[in-house]
Design a protein around this motif. Structure first.
Motif, PDB file in Angstrom:
ATOM      1  N   ALA A  92       0.841  -1.212   0.000  1.00  0.00           N
ATOM      2  CA  ALA A  92       0.000   0.000   0.000  1.00  0.00           C
ATOM      3  C   ALA A  92       0.869   1.253   0.000  1.00  0.00           C
ATOM      4  CB  ALA A  92      -0.912   0.009   1.222  1.00  0.00           C
ATOM      5  N   GLY A  93       0.291   2.361  -0.473  1.00  0.00           N
ATOM      6  CA  GLY A  93       0.923   3.671  -0.319  1.00  0.00           C
ATOM      7  C   GLY A  93       2.249   3.847  -1.017  1.00  0.00           C
ATOM      8  N   SER A 124      11.998  -0.019   3.975  1.00  0.00           N
ATOM      9  CA  SER A 124      11.944  -0.163   2.525  1.00  0.00           C
ATOM     10  C   SER A 124      13.345  -0.058   1.931  1.00  0.00           C
ATOM     11  CB  SER A 124      11.049   0.914   1.914  1.00  0.00           C
ATOM     12  OG  SER A 124      11.119   0.886   0.502  1.00  0.00           O
ATOM     13  N   LYS A 125      13.666  -1.008   1.080  1.00  0.00           N
ATOM     14  CA  LYS A 125      14.967  -1.014   0.412  1.00  0.00           C
ATOM     15  C   LYS A 125      15.094   0.129  -0.584  1.00  0.00           C
ATOM     16  CE  LYS A 125      17.657  -4.087  -2.660  1.00  0.00           C
ATOM     17  NZ  LYS A 125      17.692  -5.450  -3.269  1.00  0.00           N
ATOM     18  N   TYR A 126      13.983   0.501  -1.210  1.00  0.00           N
ATOM     19  CA  TYR A 126      14.027   1.484  -2.297  1.00  0.00           C
ATOM     20  C   TYR A 126      13.514   2.844  -1.852  1.00  0.00           C
ATOM     21  CZ  TYR A 126      15.107  -2.445  -5.307  1.00  0.00           C
ATOM     22  OH  TYR A 126      15.724  -3.544  -5.863  1.00  0.00           O
ATOM     23  N   ALA A 183       9.033  -2.942 -10.760  1.00  0.00           N
ATOM     24  CA  ALA A 183       8.217  -3.936 -11.476  1.00  0.00           C
ATOM     25  C   ALA A 183       7.442  -4.854 -10.538  1.00  0.00           C
ATOM     26  CB  ALA A 183       9.085  -4.778 -12.412  1.00  0.00           C
ATOM     27  N   THR A 184       7.199  -4.393  -9.296  1.00  0.00           N
ATOM     28  CA  THR A 184       6.396  -5.159  -8.349  1.00  0.00           C
ATOM     29  C   THR A 184       5.379  -4.238  -7.700  1.00  0.00           C
ATOM     30  OG1 THR A 184       7.627  -4.804  -6.281  1.00  0.00           O
ATOM     31  CG2 THR A 184       8.502  -6.469  -7.809  1.00  0.00           C
ATOM     32  N   SER A 185       4.523  -4.786  -6.881  1.00  0.00           N
ATOM     33  CA  SER A 185       3.559  -3.997  -6.112  1.00  0.00           C
ATOM     34  C   SER A 185       3.764  -4.235  -4.620  1.00  0.00           C
ATOM     35  CB  SER A 185       2.124  -4.362  -6.520  1.00  0.00           C
ATOM     36  OG  SER A 185       1.899  -5.747  -6.336  1.00  0.00           O
ATOM     37  N   ALA A 186       5.039  -4.370  -4.224  1.00  0.00           N
ATOM     38  CA  ALA A 186       5.353  -4.636  -2.822  1.00  0.00           C
ATOM     39  C   ALA A 186       6.696  -3.999  -2.467  1.00  0.00           C
ATOM     40  CB  ALA A 186       5.395  -6.133  -2.559  1.00  0.00           C
ATOM     41  N   TYR A 187       6.848  -3.682  -1.179  1.00  0.00           N
ATOM     42  CA  TYR A 187       8.119  -3.178  -0.678  1.00  0.00           C
ATOM     43  C   TYR A 187       9.079  -4.342  -0.453  1.00  0.00           C
ATOM     44  CZ  TYR A 187       5.359   1.002   0.413  1.00  0.00           C
ATOM     45  OH  TYR A 187       4.539   2.097   0.338  1.00  0.00           O
ATOM     46  N   ALA A 188      10.351  -4.106  -0.686  1.00  0.00           N
ATOM     47  CA  ALA A 188      11.396  -5.066  -0.336  1.00  0.00           C
ATOM     48  C   ALA A 188      12.092  -4.562   0.911  1.00  0.00           C
ATOM     49  CB  ALA A 188      12.388  -5.201  -1.478  1.00  0.00           C
ATOM     50  N   ALA A 189      12.485  -5.463   1.784  1.00  0.00           N
ATOM     51  CA  ALA A 189      13.197  -5.073   3.001  1.00  0.00           C
ATOM     52  C   ALA A 189      14.655  -4.768   2.677  1.00  0.00           C
ATOM     53  CB  ALA A 189      13.117  -6.190   4.032  1.00  0.00           C
ATOM     54  N   SER A 190      15.230  -3.854   3.435  1.00  0.00           N
ATOM     55  CA  SER A 190      16.639  -3.516   3.217  1.00  0.00           C
ATOM     56  C   SER A 190      17.553  -4.699   3.492  1.00  0.00           C
ATOM     57  CB  SER A 190      17.041  -2.330   4.099  1.00  0.00           C
ATOM     58  OG  SER A 190      16.388  -1.151   3.683  1.00  0.00           O
ATOM     59  N   SER A 191      17.272  -5.439   4.546  1.00  0.00           N
ATOM     60  CA  SER A 191      18.066  -6.632   4.850  1.00  0.00           C
ATOM     61  C   SER A 191      17.670  -7.769   3.920  1.00  0.00           C
ATOM     62  CB  SER A 191      17.862  -7.065   6.300  1.00  0.00           C
ATOM     63  OG  SER A 191      18.481  -8.311   6.536  1.00  0.00           O
ATOM     64  N   PRO A 192      18.631  -8.406   3.263  1.00  0.00           N
ATOM     65  CA  PRO A 192      18.301  -9.518   2.364  1.00  0.00           C
ATOM     66  C   PRO A 192      17.581 -10.665   3.061  1.00  0.00           C
ATOM     67  CG  PRO A 192      20.554  -8.774   2.019  1.00  0.00           C
ATOM     68  CD  PRO A 192      20.063  -8.095   3.260  1.00  0.00           C
ATOM     69  N   THR A 193      17.766 -10.773   4.371  1.00  0.00           N
ATOM     70  CA  THR A 193      17.115 -11.847   5.126  1.00  0.00           C
ATOM     71  C   THR A 193      15.959 -11.334   5.966  1.00  0.00           C
ATOM     72  OG1 THR A 193      18.703 -11.576   6.945  1.00  0.00           O
ATOM     73  CG2 THR A 193      19.257 -13.173   5.222  1.00  0.00           C
TER      74      THR A 193
END
Length: 240
Positions: A92-93, A124-126, A183-193
């Motif tokens: 969202a957002g 958020s990673k981005y 190219a997604t509709s979700a946040y990625a976490a900064s930590s890869p794990t």
């Protein structure tokens, strides 16, 4: 104008141009003023120049700018960062929450912005940088990736010198916003794990807007060059 006078004018102009250097228009270091030796307190008033810093859908406290490797702020002991949280729920957002900075660039061109940003593990990673030239409509520009959690990414730099309307503008501003992974509709976490969460934090420091003064001030060398060239010219005229 004869050739000798033209040469004097050209040399002076070159010397003045050479003295034109980038200057800080506005900067936020978020430290307390006066210093209080506490990183849990701070200020959102600019430490240099004037402007307005505000939150977009987030909350904020002050926290250490020295932790996790530290920002580029040379202050120690009283080095505060603007610690933001309360980001949008997963999915969202997109590009609606973060921070905003409004700064007049009147009298300056070649506008550059820079900032330090610490990503927590679940943030958020981005981060999307947007700019405005009218104070109300916003345009995407640079997209950065904070691919490691609990880490400062110092000296994020954005060159806006090629964007029409950014220079010499009383209504300039920029935002740094949490963005979905490309190219997604979700946040990625900064930590890869890690897993993205609304309690993840972005901690800002040394937010800076800089530019080159439109009317450059002559450097001392320009004055010396003008005087020497003028005396030489007068000497030539006297002996002619």
């Amino acid at each position: 104008m004869n050739k000798k006078m033209m040469m004097v004018a050209v040399l002076v102009a070159l010397s003045v141009s050479a003295g034109a250097e980038a200057a800080v228009i506005t900067q936020w270091n978020f430290n307390s003023n006066p210093a209080d030796a506490a990183t849990g307190t701070g200020s959102t008033s600019p430490s240099i120049g004037s402007g307005a810093a505000s939150l977009l859908g987030t909350t904020a406290t002050f926290a250490s700018g020295d932790a996790s490797g530290g920002s580029s702020d040379p202050a120690t002991g009283d080095d505060s960062g603007w610690n933001t949280s309360g980001y949008a729920a997963q999915g969202a957002g997109n590009k609606t929450r973060g921070t905003q900075y409004l700064v007049s660039t009147v009298g300056f061109d070649n506008i550059q912005i820079s900032y330090d940003l610490r990503h927590s593990n679940t943030s958020s990673k981005y981060e999307q940088v947007q700019y405005t030239t009218d104070g109300s409509s916003w345009t995407d520009f640079s997209l950065f990736s904070g691919a490691t959690g609990d880490t400062w990414f110092n000296g994020r730099s954005v060159d806006l010198s090629s964007i029409a309307g950014v220079a010499n503008n009383a209504n300039f501003g920029f935002r740094v916003l949490a963005a979905f992974a490309p190219a997604t509709s979700a946040y990625a976490a900064s930590s890869p794990t890690g897993t993205y969460g609304t309690a993840g934090t972005w901690r800002f420091d040394m937010v800076t807007v800089s530019g080159t003064a439109v009317a450059a001030v002559p450097v001392p060398g320009a004055v010396w060059l003008f005087g020497s060239a003028l005396l030489g010219f007068l000497g030539v005229r006297r002996n002619a």
